[in-house]
Scaffold this motif. Structure first.
Motif, PDB file in Angstrom:
ATOM      1  N   CYS A 348       0.742  -1.185  -0.115  1.00 51.99           N
ATOM      2  CA  CYS A 348       0.063   0.028   0.075  1.00 51.99           C
ATOM      3  C   CYS A 348       0.843   1.250  -0.130  1.00 51.99           C
ATOM      4  O   CYS A 348       2.158   1.179   0.478  1.00 51.99           O
ATOM      5  CB  CYS A 348      -0.966   0.093   1.308  1.00 51.99           C
ATOM      6  N   THR A 349       0.273   2.330  -0.318  1.00 46.06           N
ATOM      7  CA  THR A 349       1.047   3.574  -0.447  1.00 46.06           C
ATOM      8  C   THR A 349       1.805   3.879   0.773  1.00 46.06           C
ATOM      9  O   THR A 349       3.116   4.147   0.663  1.00 46.06           O
ATOM     10  CB  THR A 349       0.281   4.673  -1.107  1.00 46.06           C
ATOM     11  N   ALA A 350       1.025   3.745   1.794  1.00 45.48           N
ATOM     12  CA  ALA A 350       1.528   4.066   3.271  1.00 45.48           C
ATOM     13  C   ALA A 350       2.825   3.301   3.162  1.00 45.48           C
ATOM     14  O   ALA A 350       3.794   4.206   3.796  1.00 45.48           O
ATOM     15  CB  ALA A 350       0.529   4.115   4.158  1.00 45.48           C
ATOM     16  N   CYS A 351       2.932   2.271   3.005  1.00 41.13           N
ATOM     17  CA  CYS A 351       3.886   1.403   3.410  1.00 41.13           C
ATOM     18  C   CYS A 351       5.222   1.753   2.445  1.00 41.13           C
ATOM     19  O   CYS A 351       6.216   1.883   2.910  1.00 41.13           O
ATOM     20  CB  CYS A 351       3.502  -0.134   3.070  1.00 41.13           C
ATOM     21  N   ARG A 352       4.779   2.089   1.214  1.00 45.87           N
ATOM     22  CA  ARG A 352       5.859   2.348   0.530  1.00 45.87           C
ATOM     23  C   ARG A 352       6.661   3.642   0.793  1.00 45.87           C
ATOM     24  O   ARG A 352       7.806   3.824   0.821  1.00 45.87           O
ATOM     25  CB  ARG A 352       5.167   2.661  -0.896  1.00 45.87           C
ATOM     26  N   TRP A 353       5.726   4.688   1.511  1.00 49.59           N
ATOM     27  CA  TRP A 353       6.334   5.874   2.089  1.00 49.59           C
ATOM     28  C   TRP A 353       6.763   5.813   3.450  1.00 49.59           C
ATOM     29  O   TRP A 353       6.790   6.588   4.161  1.00 49.59           O
ATOM     30  CB  TRP A 353       5.317   6.930   1.878  1.00 49.59           C
ATOM     31  N   LYS A 354       6.699   4.598   3.741  1.00 45.97           N
ATOM     32  CA  LYS A 354       7.260   4.302   5.415  1.00 45.97           C
ATOM     33  C   LYS A 354       6.184   5.100   6.517  1.00 45.97           C
ATOM     34  O   LYS A 354       6.719   5.554   7.239  1.00 45.97           O
ATOM     35  CB  LYS A 354       8.613   4.912   5.405  1.00 45.97           C
ATOM     36  N   LYS A 355       5.207   4.967   5.921  1.00 48.87           N
ATOM     37  CA  LYS A 355       3.967   5.440   6.838  1.00 48.87           C
ATOM     38  C   LYS A 355       3.215   4.178   7.464  1.00 48.87           C
ATOM     39  O   LYS A 355       3.602   3.393   7.115  1.00 48.87           O
ATOM     40  CB  LYS A 355       3.175   6.475   6.084  1.00 48.87           C
ATOM     41  N   ALA A 356       2.650   4.625   8.394  1.00 47.45           N
ATOM     42  CA  ALA A 356       1.534   3.640   8.971  1.00 47.45           C
ATOM     43  C   ALA A 356       0.906   3.030   7.731  1.00 47.45           C
ATOM     44  O   ALA A 356      -0.052   3.329   7.022  1.00 47.45           O
ATOM     45  CB  ALA A 356       0.674   4.387   9.921  1.00 47.45           C
TER      46      ALA A 356
END
Length: 362
Positions: A348-356
DNA sequence: CATGCCGGGTG
DNA sequence: CACCCGGCATG
């Protein structure tokens, strides 16, 4: 350098990625009453529950009844309440505690002041420590998720965790006939306590749910928003809230917003039962009435109760809790784990961006 | 060490 | 805003 991107054999080929047309994290705005259970994906979470619970909460008491639009037939839900844990161990321990207390020399000799002296401190101290160390972070993450992926459950004002906390144990409604029962509203900043279930239901219907029609015919939704308390146990516990600022269980003022903090369902209930027995001063009095008792036993900081008047329990939390406040790190596998480093484009995008992570929320 | 993600950067 | 990454906390 280019090797990263896997050829990605087009959609619907050899190995369709598990996520299919799953869900857009962004599409959580509109909640359709009947979630199309179409080509469901395994981990398609039902999406953040409770758009409307929050809505109703806002208008608050009084003004809430603006639009009595009948709530779309709410899905029937098992009517549990009373988060109380298994009663058996409780009873045993409580009994033990009572016994030890009654055999205490202090009680035999000097009843009045005896309470706040050392020996009686130990038991509750011990009890206090235990729940902290026993964190069962085993399965609840997925438990809840899978549970809720079924039709849209009416969302209580509590987070899923809390729901688990509430409904973890099905039928433990049991009590001594001599105990009195109170009912406490669990709505976010309410915490109102009434002596009758019907009264509580009415309170919730009127004040929080904002409806007044169908009084007897309610679908039982109200049951989600309150809990039972036994006087002599939990009610004392309640008094304790205003007494011990530092204690983990004490971080819950009249309202119950912090359920997340008491993850283990039962254990805390027990120790909480214990202190009140050792605590003499009724909360309100302690502040003004008998300061001397306080400074006499500095070991028990609960005497600083007045400080709790400030609506900021957080800073009082010891390091341990402070740490756990820092996100306990969800147990659920996240994109990275699931898809692996070399399918980063599936994350998921968040994971890609190192977000939750947004796909596998805890 | 691997993982999850906050805080802060860049376009 | 979307897109990154340093760096920290945690297991």
């Amino acid at each position: 350098m280019e090797a990263e991107r896997p050829p990605a054999p087009g959609p619907g080929c050899g190995g369709p990625p598990p996520r299919a047309a799953g869900r857009d994290p962004a599409a959580t705005l509109v909640s359709v009453p009947a979630p199309p259970q179409g080509p469901a994906v395994e981990f398609a979470l039902p999406q953040e529950p409770e758009p409307r619970a929050a809505d109703l909460g806002a208008p608050g008491a009084g003004a809430g009844a603006a639009g009595p639009r009948a709530p779309l037939a709410h899905v029937p839900v098992p009517v549990h309440r009373a988060p109380r844990g298994k009663a058996q161990p409780d009873e045993v321990m409580a009994a033990a505690a009572l016994t030890s207390l009654s055999t205490s020399p202090l009680l035999l000799g000097a009843p009045a002041v005896a309470f706040s002296t050392e020996p009686s401190l130990e038991p509750w101290k011990e009890a206090l420590v235990r729940p902290l160390s026993s964190c069962s972070s085993g399965d609840w993450g997925w438990d809840v998720a899978s549970d809720q992926s079924s039709p849209s459950t009416p969302s209580p004002p509590l987070p899923p965790e809390a729901a688990h906390f509430l409904f973890g144990e099905p039928a433990l409604r049991k009590r001594k006939s001599s105990l009195q029962v109170l009912f406490q509203c669990l709505w976010k900043r309410c915490g109102k306590v009434l002596s009758t279930a019907s009264g509580m239901q009415r309170h919730i219907r009127l004040v929080h749910l904002g409806r007044q029609a169908e009084p007897e015919q309610s679908d039982g939704e109200e049951d989600f928003y309150y809990t039972e308390l036994d006087v002599g146990m939990d009610s004392l516990t309640e008094g304790l809230f205003s007494l011990t600022p530092g204690s983990p269980t004490a971080s819950i003022p009249p309202s119950f917003p912090r359920l997340e903090l008491l993850e283990p369902p039962e254990p805390p209930a027990l120790p909480t039962l214990l202190h009140p027995l050792a605590l003499p001063p009724p909360p309100v009095l302690s502040s003004a009435a008998s300061p001397q008792v306080c400074h006499s036993d500095h070991a028990y900081q609960g005497c600083q109760a007045p400080t709790l008047l400030e609506p900021q329990p957080t800073p009082a939390l010891p390091a341990k809790l402070g740490a756990s406040l820092r996100k306990p790190r969800g147990d659920a596998k996240k994109c990275r784990k699931v898809y692996g480093m070399d399918h980063r484009d599936l994350w998921c995008t968040a994971c890609r961006w190192k977000k939750a992570c947004q796909r596998f929320l805890d």
